[in-house]
Design an enzyme around this catalytic site. Structure first.
Site, mmCIF file in Angstrom:
data_model
loop_
_atom_site.group_PDB
_atom_site.id
_atom_site.type_symbol
_atom_site.label_atom_id
_atom_site.label_comp_id
_atom_site.label_asym_id
_atom_site.label_seq_id
_atom_site.Cartn_x
_atom_site.Cartn_y
_atom_site.Cartn_z
ATOM 1 N N ASN A 7 0.859 -1.179 0.000
ATOM 2 C CA ASN A 7 0.000 0.000 0.000
ATOM 3 C C ASN A 7 0.901 1.237 0.000
ATOM 4 O O ASN A 7 1.433 1.627 1.035
ATOM 5 C CB ASN A 7 -0.892 -0.049 1.253
ATOM 6 N N ARG A 91 -2.643 -2.060 -3.463
ATOM 7 C CA ARG A 91 -3.818 -1.208 -3.268
ATOM 8 C C ARG A 91 -3.659 0.001 -4.203
ATOM 9 O O ARG A 91 -2.662 0.722 -4.133
ATOM 10 C CB ARG A 91 -3.872 -0.734 -1.820
ATOM 11 N N HIS A 180 -12.504 3.722 -0.210
ATOM 12 C CA HIS A 180 -12.588 2.712 0.856
ATOM 13 C C HIS A 180 -13.377 1.492 0.387
ATOM 14 O O HIS A 180 -13.941 0.759 1.210
ATOM 15 C CB HIS A 180 -13.305 3.254 2.119
ATOM 16 N N HIS A 208 -17.501 3.550 7.605
ATOM 17 C CA HIS A 208 -16.049 3.400 7.753
ATOM 18 C C HIS A 208 -15.543 4.709 8.358
ATOM 19 O O HIS A 208 -15.412 5.718 7.659
ATOM 20 C CB HIS A 208 -15.412 3.123 6.380
ATOM 21 N N ASN A 211 -9.424 7.885 10.060
ATOM 22 C CA ASN A 211 -8.927 9.230 9.843
ATOM 23 C C ASN A 211 -9.608 9.816 8.605
ATOM 24 O O ASN A 211 -10.088 10.939 8.608
ATOM 25 C CB ASN A 211 -7.414 9.164 9.682
ATOM 26 N N GLY A 212 -9.668 9.021 7.537
ATOM 27 C CA GLY A 212 -10.592 9.295 6.433
ATOM 28 C C GLY A 212 -11.880 8.554 6.758
ATOM 29 O O GLY A 212 -11.825 7.519 7.420
ATOM 30 N N ARG A 241 -10.243 16.469 7.189
ATOM 31 C CA ARG A 241 -10.973 16.884 5.968
ATOM 32 C C ARG A 241 -12.364 17.395 6.319
ATOM 33 O O ARG A 241 -13.046 16.823 7.171
ATOM 34 C CB ARG A 241 -11.108 15.695 5.003
ATOM 35 N N ASP A 284 -7.243 13.500 16.253
ATOM 36 C CA ASP A 284 -7.379 12.174 16.868
ATOM 37 C C ASP A 284 -8.506 12.187 17.894
ATOM 38 O O ASP A 284 -8.524 13.025 18.799
ATOM 39 C CB ASP A 284 -6.049 11.778 17.523
ATOM 40 N N PHE A 285 -9.419 11.233 17.758
ATOM 41 C CA PHE A 285 -10.611 11.227 18.599
ATOM 42 C C PHE A 285 -10.293 10.955 20.068
ATOM 43 O O PHE A 285 -11.053 11.339 20.954
ATOM 44 C CB PHE A 285 -11.634 10.235 18.044
ATOM 45 N N GLY A 332 -10.747 2.909 12.578
ATOM 46 C CA GLY A 332 -10.245 3.357 13.885
ATOM 47 C C GLY A 332 -11.305 3.860 14.844
ATOM 48 O O GLY A 332 -11.424 3.359 15.967
ATOM 49 N N GLY A 334 -14.755 3.911 14.271
ATOM 50 C CA GLY A 334 -15.913 3.009 14.259
ATOM 51 C C GLY A 334 -15.699 1.756 15.088
ATOM 52 O O GLY A 334 -16.623 1.236 15.711
ATOM 53 N N ASN A 336 -13.316 1.471 17.671
ATOM 54 C CA ASN A 336 -12.810 1.687 19.030
ATOM 55 C C ASN A 336 -13.587 2.675 19.882
ATOM 56 O O ASN A 336 -13.470 2.646 21.097
ATOM 57 C CB ASN A 336 -11.362 2.186 18.956
ATOM 58 N N GLU A 385 -8.351 -4.460 5.321
ATOM 59 C CA GLU A 385 -8.168 -4.208 3.885
ATOM 60 C C GLU A 385 -7.034 -5.056 3.314
ATOM 61 O O GLU A 385 -7.112 -5.520 2.179
ATOM 62 C CB GLU A 385 -7.901 -2.713 3.661
HETATM 63 P P1 AMP Z 1 -7.765 4.683 10.934
HETATM 64 O O1 AMP Z 1 -7.592 5.728 9.876
HETATM 65 O O2 AMP Z 1 -8.808 3.679 10.619
HETATM 66 O O3 AMP Z 1 -6.458 4.078 11.395
HETATM 67 O O4 AMP Z 1 -8.333 5.461 12.225
HETATM 68 C C1 AMP Z 1 -7.541 6.398 12.903
HETATM 69 C C2 AMP Z 1 -8.361 7.114 13.945
HETATM 70 O O5 AMP Z 1 -9.047 6.171 14.795
HETATM 71 C C3 AMP Z 1 -7.489 7.910 14.906
HETATM 72 O O6 AMP Z 1 -7.288 9.209 14.425
HETATM 73 C C4 AMP Z 1 -8.285 7.923 16.177
HETATM 74 O O7 AMP Z 1 -9.044 9.109 16.209
HETATM 75 C C5 AMP Z 1 -9.215 6.747 16.099
HETATM 76 N N1 AMP Z 1 -8.908 5.755 17.120
HETATM 77 C C6 AMP Z 1 -8.006 4.762 17.054
HETATM 78 N N2 AMP Z 1 -7.982 4.070 18.202
HETATM 79 C C7 AMP Z 1 -8.900 4.640 19.008
HETATM 80 C C8 AMP Z 1 -9.351 4.390 20.349
HETATM 81 N N3 AMP Z 1 -8.838 3.413 21.061
HETATM 82 N N4 AMP Z 1 -10.326 5.188 20.840
HETATM 83 C C9 AMP Z 1 -10.844 6.181 20.112
HETATM 84 N N5 AMP Z 1 -10.462 6.468 18.867
HETATM 85 C C10 AMP Z 1 -9.498 5.719 18.320
#
Ligand code: AMP
Length: 398
Positions: A7, A91, A180, A208, A211-212, A241, A284-285, A332, A334, A336, A385
């Site tokens: 990727n 990818r 996605h 999904h 981050n995106g 975004r 970051d959430f 991420g 969805g 966590n 993925e």
């Molecule tokens: P992804 O692009 O699918 O890797 O998702 C990344 C995003 O998932 C990060 O910016 C976080 O905001 C969120 N994330 C990952 N782990 C956690 C967690 N344990 N609790 C809350 N949000 C999370």
């Protein structure tokens, strides 16, 4: 057969070596800062520690060479010779209207991917470099292209056309493509399996949220609408975004700030989303949750606005499909963030959706989080993925 999944981003490269018979990940890793100072490769064999090595990577060809070097290494390697790699799955972000499924890569495919460079200028050229680098380092090994856009090629015209002069579609192929796709495809499949049903018999909404982030409406196993558009900027609020905005805002801000439209689009891509809404707290959430708990009102507002946008899309896709059997959360956020899932599902209470707090607190496994007897079943399905790409690669080379 061992399948190498690649990727390539503009300055990064993620890889996994997957044994197709057992679907286990034998090794995985990441090359960062390709083409910059301080490039490094992090490699992790299954069951082993992560090993990070600084090494100059002027381009993706060198990155691929280093990946193969790590895979063959006496200490951290997992294979004895390159002949143990049976195929490579790439990818590819944008397949335009050329590809409605994965394909074995040949010169015509490379040309068609090149033709989509305009539509994904940051991603497709990097993906092509990855293909060429693998060709150079592993001549003769079969390679497969798996497109982010392919799954959404089943959208009907009414879902993918923008209400712009028709000539822009004819001349430049300006339309909704969606992204996605590998994840939406994989997750809708797993969600159906989790309920013991065929996805052809279901109306599924896949959220999904990474981050995106994108939502899709999967009716009878096919994507009939999705929130990302010509580019991955449209739709949901994301980490950085903006998602949907009034397009007139672009020239308005450009004039006010004395910058050009390209710059404003850059801001919409990199400085907006929950990062922008929170006044710069974080994309970051986890940080936003922490700031919200400390009473930061902008962080609280950003999370509320995010949940509201997701709920609005879910509602519109219910109408698009004439109902909904399953809502699946993945990626991420969805997977966590139980608080965010609960906040989104609160909007669905009038439809009888009730979330089981204990189930919603579980992590890392496929779980039904709605209460038994709900007309709409809500599930969490970890996306994968890389595994989906490996499966596609195996299917095409066998
Ligand atoms: P992804 O692009 O699918 O890797 O998702 C990344 C995003 O998932 C990060 O910016 C976080 O905001 C969120 N994330 C990952 N782990 C956690 C967690 N344990 N609790 C809350 N949000 C999370």
């Amino acid at each position: 057969m061992n399948i190498l999944v690649i990727n390539c981003g503009s300055s990064s490269l993620k890889y996994q070596l997957i044994r197709s018979e057992t679907e286990e990940v034998i090794a995985k890793g990441l090359c960062e800062r390709i083409g910059m100072e301080g490039s490094m490769i992090t490699h992790q064999p299954a069951g082993g520690e992560k090993v990070t090595t600084e090494s100059p990577m002027p381009d993706h060809t060198e990155a691929i060479r280093l990946v193969l070097d790590r895979l063959l290494d006496k200490e951290v390697g997992v294979i004895g010779s390159l002949s143990e790699i049976g195929a490579v799955g790439h990818r590819i972000v944008h397949g335009g209207e050329h590809f409605a499924g994965s394909v074995v890569i040949d010169d015509d495919v490379i040309k068609a991917i090149e033709e989509c460079n305009d539509l994904a200028p940051l991603h497709n050229p990097a993906n092509l470099i990855g293909i060429n680098a693998c060709k150079a380092n592993m001549p003769g090994v079969k390679m497969v292209a798996v497109f982010d856009t392919a799954f959404h090629q089943t959208m009907p015209k009414k879902a993918y056309m923008y209400a712009l002069p028709y000539e822009y579609y004819e001349k430049y192929k300006v339309r909704r493509y969606g992204f996605h796709g590998t994840s939406h495809d994989y997750v809708s499949d797993r969600a159906a399996a989790l309920l013991g049903k065929k996805r052809e018999d279901l109306k599924i909404i896949v959220c999904h949220l990474g981050n995106g982030a994108s939502v899709s409406a999967v009716k009878e196993g096919r994507s009939i609408d999705t929130s990302m558009g010509l580019t991955p900027l449209e739709g949901l609020i994301m980490g950085t975004r903006s998602g949907d905005i009034d397009p007139a805002i672009i020239s308005f801000i450009a004039a006010k700030e004395g910058i050009d439209a390209e710059k404003v689009i850059g801001i919409c891509n990199k400085k907006s989303g929950v990062l922008g809404l929170s006044g710069g707290v974080s994309s970051d959430f986890r940080d936003l949750d922490a700031a919200g708990n400390d009473g930061n009102q902008l962080a609280i507002d950003a999370l509320e606005t995010y949940a509201y946008r997701v709920a609005k899309y879910i509602g519109s896709y219910m109408v698009a499909m004439g109902g909904c059997d399953v809502i699946a959360f993945t990626a991420g956020v969805g997977e966590n963030n139980s608080k965010m899932r609960a906040a989104i599902c609160e909007y669905l209470e009038f439809l009888g959706v009730e979330i089981d707090a204990d189930k919603n607190a579980l992590r890392g496994e496929e779980t039904v989080i709605s209460k038994p007897g709900n007309k709409i079943t809500v599930v969490v399905v970890p996306t994968n993925e890389e595994l989906a790409i490996a499966r596609e690669t195996l299917r095409l080379v066998e």
